[in-house]
Design an enzyme around this catalytic site. Structure first.
Site, PDB file in Angstrom:
ATOM      1  CB  SER A 266      -0.897   0.033   1.239  1.00  0.00           C
ATOM      2  OG  SER A 266      -0.170   0.474   2.387  1.00  0.00           O
ATOM      3  CG  ASP A 267       1.443   5.806  -1.383  1.00  0.00           C
ATOM      4  OD1 ASP A 267       2.345   6.008  -0.539  1.00  0.00           O
ATOM      5  OD2 ASP A 267       1.352   6.457  -2.428  1.00  0.00           O
ATOM      6  CD1 TRP A 268       1.237   7.615   5.559  1.00  0.00           C
ATOM      7  CD2 TRP A 268       3.451   7.379   5.509  1.00  0.00           C
ATOM      8  NE1 TRP A 268       1.707   7.983   6.783  1.00  0.00           N
ATOM      9  CE2 TRP A 268       3.066   7.850   6.788  1.00  0.00           C
ATOM     10  CE3 TRP A 268       4.799   7.152   5.245  1.00  0.00           C
ATOM     11  CZ2 TRP A 268       4.000   8.121   7.780  1.00  0.00           C
ATOM     12  CZ3 TRP A 268       5.715   7.425   6.246  1.00  0.00           C
ATOM     13  CH2 TRP A 268       5.315   7.898   7.495  1.00  0.00           C
ATOM     14  N   GLY A 269      -0.356   4.704   4.650  1.00  0.00           N
ATOM     15  CA  GLY A 269      -1.621   4.823   5.360  1.00  0.00           C
ATOM     16  C   GLY A 269      -2.851   4.476   4.557  1.00  0.00           C
TER      17      GLY A 269
END
Length: 719
Positions: A266-269
């Site tokens: 995933s990308d950040w968060g």
């Protein structure tokens, strides 16, 4: 099937240990770390425990051989099974030797140098202990309001795919396991992140599946075909479902249809963001949707760590999905040789030798020069060394030229425009700031006017602060700030020959600059050696050869404006069209100020004798398009010859033209070369209404020229 060592290792792991392999945490969480890392999102209360850190599978944002070895050493002591960490970081356009931003690299049209720049970035980062880079970003971009256009190579799916392919090859080399100067690549952001509505970062994306497949997916596929080991999910929705929890996108298309069996992160968060998106009621549901969609690593949220074991125990998630994800991560660690050498590549002595070495800096300077685009030149450039120069503007001595996503680059290492010019001339030049980037003062303006009045020629160094583009750098006003426009206006009133050099991360509305100055050089954010490259160009030691890979609009009101658009039922300029009732603006041209593929040189090129080898093409055969290109000027130069094709009639509407090939040709004054392009049936295929990817018999037009607008066309028939 995984080898026996990995199968045995997986069998020894508890569910808690498996889940932790799927969690990525930033450097500050790790024992042995001495710095605070570089993070790009909010550090929320994540409820991270020591046990979670001991079992975590990867680290975000650690760098430096000493630092990374310390983190890994401590982790191997604490981890029950001695499973090494993956070290990941954003090595986007250089590690410490910073190359031009990717949009600039695209404007070089130089695949060989682009690959070499990725190879150098990998060499420096690997010596510092990094294993994975979150690059290349291959998102197709059409909206310059979006700050992350600087991280893409432009608006064309074919060209983006070519750059994706060579960058993956540059990062990964041919042997990840044994070549310790390589990084695993992570292509991003899957999918269609570049189509955010309104050019606003993290915003909704809404398009047909046919448009997605036709325009946005090809570059990701090119990166995967080149062997990219990882894929990063996008923040945006795809067909109403956020990418990170989108099973149809990730598991059905990416994994099943395309056969990708690497690591999906995933990308950040982004996993927890399924909640504000409105497709998950809580973290537990977010974790369930993400693992079922095929997500392996959750970056900087802990929905997996907090809820995945519980979901398996409740029977809501099949334990086999967890094992699949863990095995993919272990396989990547094995490909990198981390079980035998957990400190892979990290070497303080090697780090000192390779980082910013002369060879790397020379390549950065060469690529920066090839990336700059000459947009206008009313016989002012190249400059004469006998001329008295006044260098004016916030970027005259400003070192903020590395651009976004150059975390490890140091501004103090940058060669400024002043540095470059004074090295070239071997003397001091007159310099004045004139204004700051967004504000101006009368005293600074007056100082600039005084030195400009003494000069034979004025060079204005103008542009955006690096924080004005990049992630979360969306803007509705894409002109230069008013303080700089006022500076241009006042300086040009003096009547001196004036050259504007622009530093920016996006196409700009250049009114107030291009209409007032005599020459405009688009330098983008050129990186560490930018000032030296610009000096070479301004004085003609290097002939400009860059060409735009993203159109420059007349105004933000035209956006999105791009070359490969569809026609309409009432196209402007049609023979039977009424003057008013056609698709047009009343206050602006339809087309861009500067089109895709545009760029000037200090010489001129003539295109003659454009021919097609046949008037018909059949499947399995090849048609050759050829043209003679002659350097008709007084200096040697490099021309980027571009091939476009138009499908005149399709089952669905087809673009007015599409880039299908290009060649870079170096010519001495008076020299001519025949440039040939092979055209085959597979280049004419497209996604039909039923999403089948085939061609249609009928008429096609081949265009050849120096840019997407100035082309000559010839027709052939596909039988």
């Amino acid at each position: 099937m995984a080898d026996q060592f990995l199968q045995d290792l997986l069998a020894k792991m508890t569910t808690e240990e498996k889940v932790a392999q799927l969690t990525q945490l930033a450097t500050p969480f790790f024992k042995g770390a001495s710095n605070s890392g570089e993070i790009t999102g909010p550090m929320v209360n994540m409820n991270v425990t020591d046990k979670m850190v001991e079992n975590t599978g990867s680290v975000l944002g650690a760098w430096g051989a000493k630092e990374i070895k310390a983190i890994q050493e401590r982790h191997l002591k604490d981890n029950r099974l001695g499973i090494p960490l993956l070290m990941m970081a954003d090595v986007i356009h250089g590690y410490r030797t910073i190359f031009p931003v990717p949009l600039a690299i695209g404007s070089s049209w130089d695949l060989e140098l682009a690959e070499k720049s990725a190879r150098i970035a990998a060499k420096e980062a690997a010596a510092a202990g990094i294993h994975v880079t979150f690059a290349p970003m291959v998102d197709l971009v059409r909206d310059p309001r979006w700050g992350r256009v600087m991280e893409s190579t432009g608006e064309d799916p074919y060209l983006n795919g070519e750059f994706a392919r060579v960058q993956v090859k540059g990062f990964q080399g041919d042997d990840l396991r044994n070549d310790l100067e390589t990084l695993a690549a992570c292509v991003k952001h899957f999918a269609a992140y570049g189509a955010a509505e309104g050019g606003r970062d993290y915003n909704t994306v809404n398009m047909s599946e046919r448009e997605l497949r036709e325009t946005y997916l090809p570059a990701y596929k090119a990166a995967l075909d080149a062997g990219s080991e990882m894929v990063m999910t996008a923040f945006n929705t795809v067909d109403g479902i956020p990418a990170t929890g989108n099973k149809r996108l990730m598991r059905d298309l990416l994994r099943e249809e395309w056969g990708f069996d690497g690591v999906l992160i995933s990308d950040w968060g982004a996993t927890k963001e399924l909640i504000p998106h409105g497709v998950a009621a809580n973290e537990k549901e977010a974790a369930e949707k993400a693992i079922k969609a095929g997500l392996d690593i959750e970056m900087m949220t802990t929905t997996y760590a907090s809820h995945l074991q519980e979901l398996i125990e409740e029977g809501k998630v099949d334990a086999a999905l967890l094992d699949e994800a863990v095995m993919r991560i272990l396989e990547l660690k094995q490909k990198l040789g981390l079980f035998e050498n957990p400190y892979r590549g990290a070497d303080e002595e090697r780090e000192r030798e390779v980082i910013r070495c002369q060879e790397h800096r020379q390549t950065a300077q060469e690529l920066a020069a090839k990336s700059c685009v000459l947009l206008k030149n009313d016989e002012v450039l190249p400059l004469n060394k006998e001329q008295n120069i006044a260098l004016i503007g916030p970027f005259a001595e400003g070192n903020d030229i590395l651009g976004p996503w150059s975390f490890l680059g140091k501004k103090e290492d940058a060669i400024t425009v002043k540095d470059g010019l004074e090295q070239k001339l071997d003397k001091e030049i007159m310099v004045a700031k004139g204004s700051d980037i967004e504000t101006g003062e009368d005293t600074a303006l007056q100082e600039a006017l005084e030195i400009a009045d003494k000069a034979d020629v004025v060079v204005l160094a103008l542009g955006e602060d690096s924080d004005m583009s990049g992630e979360a750098g969306s803007r509705t006003n894409i002109k230069l700030p008013n303080a700089q426009l006022k500076l241009v206006e006042e300086i040009t009133k003096l009547g001196k020959p004036t050259v504007a050099v622009l530093f920016n991360g996006r196409p700009l509305d250049l009114h107030g600059v291009v209409d007032k100055t005599d020459a405009v050089l688009e330098a983008w954010f050129p990186g560490t050696e930018g000032g030296a490259a610009i000096a070479d160009l301004l004085y003609g030691d290097v002939n400009p050869s860059g060409k735009l890979t993203m159109s420059f609009p007349h105004s933000v009101g035209q956006v999105p404006v791009y070359y490969n658009h569809f026609n309409t039922g009432r196209p402007k300029g049609a023979p039977d069209a009424q003057i008013r009732y056609v698709s047009q603006y009343l206050d602006s041209p339809n087309g861009p100020l500067y089109p895709f593929g545009y760029g000037l040189s200090y010489t001129t090129f003539a295109y003659e004798n454009f021919t097609l080898s046949e008037e018909t093409l059949k499947a399995g055969e090849t048609l050759t398009a050829s043209v003679i290109v002659t350097n008709t000027g007084q200096v040697a130069g490099e021309e980027i010859v571009q091939l476009y094709i138009q499908d005149k009639v399709g089952e669905v509407v087809r673009p007015l033209k599409e880039l299908k090939g290009f060649q870079k040709v170096y010519l001495e004054p008076g020299e001519a070369k025949t440039v040939e392009f092979a055209i085959t049936e597979d280049q004419l295929r497209y996604h039909h209404a039923d999403l089948s990817f085939t061609s249609d018999p009928g008429e096609f037009v081949v265009y050849i020229g120096p840019n997407s607008k100035e082309v000559e066309g010839k027709t052939f028939v596909l039988q």
